[in-house]
Design a protein around this motif. Structure first.
Motif, PDB file in Angstrom:
ATOM      1  N   UNK A   1       3.545  -5.363  -5.984  1.00 37.31           N
ATOM      2  CA  UNK A   1       3.526  -6.685  -5.310  1.00 37.31           C
ATOM      3  C   UNK A   1       2.806  -6.616  -3.963  1.00 37.31           C
TER       4      UNK A   1
ATOM      5  N   UNK B   1       0.295 -14.248  -2.218  1.00 34.40           N
ATOM      6  CA  UNK B   1       1.545 -15.022  -2.197  1.00 34.40           C
ATOM      7  C   UNK B   1       1.922 -15.524  -3.592  1.00 34.40           C
TER       8      UNK B   1
ATOM      9  N   UNK C   1       3.323 -12.629  -5.573  1.00 32.40           N
ATOM     10  CA  UNK C   1       4.689 -12.240  -5.182  1.00 32.40           C
ATOM     11  C   UNK C   1       5.725 -13.252  -5.637  1.00 32.40           C
ATOM     12  N   UNK C   2       5.353 -14.543  -5.614  1.00 31.05           N
ATOM     13  CA  UNK C   2       6.325 -15.563  -6.026  1.00 31.05           C
ATOM     14  C   UNK C   2       6.635 -15.464  -7.506  1.00 31.05           C
TER      15      UNK C   2
ATOM     16  N   UNK D   1       7.002 -12.503  -8.997  1.00 31.20           N
ATOM     17  CA  UNK D   1       7.648 -11.207  -9.229  1.00 31.20           C
ATOM     18  C   UNK D   1       8.959 -11.211  -8.457  1.00 31.20           C
TER      19      UNK D   1
ATOM     20  N   UNK E   1      11.924  -9.653  -6.417  1.00 34.60           N
ATOM     21  CA  UNK E   1      11.905  -8.450  -5.582  1.00 34.60           C
ATOM     22  C   UNK E   1      13.285  -8.250  -4.965  1.00 34.60           C
TER      23      UNK E   1
ATOM     24  N   UNK F   1      12.591 -19.204  -3.029  1.00 34.51           N
ATOM     25  CA  UNK F   1      11.351 -19.127  -3.819  1.00 34.51           C
ATOM     26  C   UNK F   1      11.059 -20.467  -4.518  1.00 34.51           C
TER      27      UNK F   1
ATOM     28  N   UNK G   1       9.588 -22.627  -1.968  1.00 34.81           N
ATOM     29  CA  UNK G   1       8.195 -22.268  -1.677  1.00 34.81           C
ATOM     30  C   UNK G   1       7.270 -22.777  -2.782  1.00 34.81           C
TER      31      UNK G   1
END
Lengths: 383, 221
Positions: A52, A75, A78-79, A81, A83, A103, A106
């Motif tokens: 990531x 970004x 990552x959103x 995946x 974590x 998330x 976001x």
């Protein structure tokens, strides 16, 4: 599916370049948990964090569900995946609800949808929504906080999760509980998971596959059973420990080696019948007595049956223990040692006797892998 | 008794001077917050820049206020504001930079690295991290810097009376020039009381602005 292709990280330090991860190539099939295992500084965490881009790869590629992630926006990547980190990292200024919906927020979900999702997630991690959603992280215990950490990672339902020693900071009792809960959740969710650990027992318990790292290299990547039966070199052997054969006990469930042939008597049978059955089945010491629901009720020993007359119901000893079909062999072995016996009755979900498990069956099952390997080695040597 | 009598006789003047004083410090520290907080955040991205900025702010705060007013008179005379309101506000603005910039910088830098990693890992952009995590967590420490600046500058502003900025310092300067201990003491006591009251009010504000989940952590700190 996660595929790493020659993933490499070189850190420039004042003492020169340090290769933290050296051409790591591996694939985690969809729906499996892969444990990255190794001593500290072996590159397992670096490898995880390159997926990531918390650590930017020096070279190499990461594929998620077949797509090369190289060109993706960081970004967005990552959103998608989940974590989870050891320090949990819940935001102390946000309520539990705000934390687990961060998330989705976001990603621009509307309010009704992410609030609904928060309640679903709480149900999933077995915490009461009304009691917890409006509270702050500092009001929760460590174990509860890490459950919330897992819920936050799952919020937008990402296909892939990265977990960096997620249960490392939780006390052993709670850790076992959370591990079990997580495995149960995973059965329903089928996420593809990369999971860093330094605990071999956790790796065996949680992993569908285990990747052993040493000094930035991937040394061996196998299923737990293959790893324990056939460690590739001396390092892996020593890392797995001298008792690695015993660790395989964790991997096998009673269900797999239970023998459904079990002789038994009922309370209304005579001791004569019991003795006859003991001889028929070739038992050396005793026979199980079951009640009318076929639940274990007692044990009639050979010596009593031979020397006494009467009914089983008047001459039995209590059953030392019984195991469930879903128990692992480690528990079975432990019970056998504790009660100094070589067999145990097995029961199903209703508590009814459905077979037995013997010490011989255990050793034979574990040994079969080694025998198969020796045979293979012998054939290979001949060729 | 005589002092209290004097204070009561001049209660209107005392009140208006106090308001004047609060307005001067309020405007100046308000402006200083608007500049200092962004500067403090900006320098967390560059350690070398941070060192130079903090060094400069430390030098400014060591300049005696009388000297600073002296320097500003010829410079600001060019735009016709050599004395009075403008230099007073500028001085306080400059003196406020160090506590505000330093506290902002420290607070943002001290945000738990695990929180920062979690924020990055779940896909927050740098600006979202600042807005949703770093600034809310830094608010108590930033507010403490603002408080320091306000209390410090209530004192500085008393001296600004000498360049005709008004405020409670007028009582003190007149007390000295007219050899009137009543004015001098009433002015001094008023400045001290103001500093204490404002400090406590800002502390209350700081507690209100502290994110709820952090109250426990903040009260032990």
């Amino acid at each position: 599916m996660i595929r790493l292709d020659s993933l490499t990280k070189v850190f420039d330090t004042p003492k020169g370049a340090v290769v933290a991860a050296d051409h790591i190539s591996m694939e985690v099939p969809a729906g499996e948990i892969c444990i990255l295992l190794g001593p500290s500084g072996c590159g397992k965490t670096t490898t995880l964090k390159m997926i990531n881009r918390i650590v930017r790869p020096t070279s190499g590629k990461v594929f998620i569900n077949g797509d090369d992630t190289t060109g993706m926006d960081t970004q967005t990547l990552r959103r998608n995946i989940g974590y989870v980190i050891q320090q949990i990292g819940l935001f102390p200024n946000m309520t539990i609800e705000e934390n687990i919906t961060v998330v989705p927020r976001l990603l621009g979900w509307d309010k009704a949808r992410y609030r609904e999702r928060a309640r679903e997630l709480m149900a999933m991690i077995a915490l009461e929504p009304d009691a917890f959603l409006k509270r702050y992280p500092s009001e929760l215990s460590g174990g509860q906080q890490q459950r919330i950490g897992v819920a936050r990672a799952l919020a937008a339902d990402p296909p892939v999760m990265l977990m960096d020693e997620p249960f490392g900071a939780i006390d052993p009792i709670n850790r076992a509980v959370i591990q079990d809960e997580f495995l149960k959740m995973q059965q329903a969710l089928n996420k593809t998971i990369m999971f860093v650990s330094h605990d071999i027992d956790e790796a065996i318990k949680m992993g569908d596959r285990i990747a052993i790292f040493r000094e930035g290299r991937l040394v061996q990547y196998d299923t737990p059973d293959d790893l324990l039966t056939a460690p590739k070199d001396a390092f892996v052997e020593s890392f797995l420990g001298e008792d690695r054969a015993l660790k395989r006990l964790n991997l096998v469930k009673v269900r797999e080696i239970v023998s459904d042939e079990i002789g038994s008597v009922t309370p209304s049978d005579t001791l004569e019948t019991a003795l006859a059955r003991i001889d028929d089945f070739g038992y050396s010491n005793a026979i199980l007595m079951v009640n009318d629901k076929r639940q274990p009720a007692g044990i009639v020993s050979r010596s009593v049956a031979r020397t006494t007359k009467g009914y089983c119901r008047d001459h039995f000893q209590s059953v030392p223990a019984a195991v469930h079909l879903d128990d692992d062999l480690r528990k079975v072995a432990s019970l056998m040692f504790a009660h100094d016996i070589t067999w145990l009755p097995c029961v199903d979900d209703d508590g009814r006797v459905c077979g037995q498990i013997t010490q011989r069956a255990i050793t034979s099952h574990l040994g079969s892998r080694y025998r198969a390997r020796q045979a293979a080695d012998a054939t290979a040597a001949k060729e | 008794m005589e002092l209290i009598q004097y204070a009561f006789d001049n209660i209107d003047l005392l009140a208006s001077r106090t308001l004047e004083h609060i307005a001067l410090v309020g405007v100046a520290v308000g402006l200083a917050t608007l500049t200092g907080v962004p500067i403090g955040i900006a320098i967390t991205r560059n350690e070398r820049l941070a060192r130079s900025v903090l060094y400069a702010a430390s030098i400014i705060i060591t300049i005696p206020s009388i000297a600073l007013f002296g320097i500003m008179i010829p410079i600001l005379s060019l735009i016709g504001h050599g004395i009075g309101y403008v230099p007073a506000v500028i001085a306080v603005l400059l003196y406020s930079q160090l506590p505000i910039i330093r506290n902002t910088y420290t607070a943002i830098n001290n945000v738990n690295p695990a929180l920062r990693e979690a924020a990055r890992g779940i896909g927050m952009s740098p600006n979202q991290r600042l807005r949703m995590v770093e600034i809310p967590l830094a608010v108590p420490v930033i507010m403490a810097g603002v408080r320091t600046a306000v209390v410090l500058n209530i004192g500085v502003m008393a001296i600004a009376a000498y360049i005709g900025a008004g405020g409670l310092g007028t009582f003190i300067s007149r007390g000295i020039s007219q050899s009137d201990p009543r004015q001098l003491i009433v002015g001094a006591v008023a400045v001290s009381l103001l500093a204490i009251i404002v400090d406590y009010s800002l502390l209350a504000l700081q507690k209100r602005l502290t994110p709820k989940g952090m109250e426990r952590a903040a009260s032990t700190a």
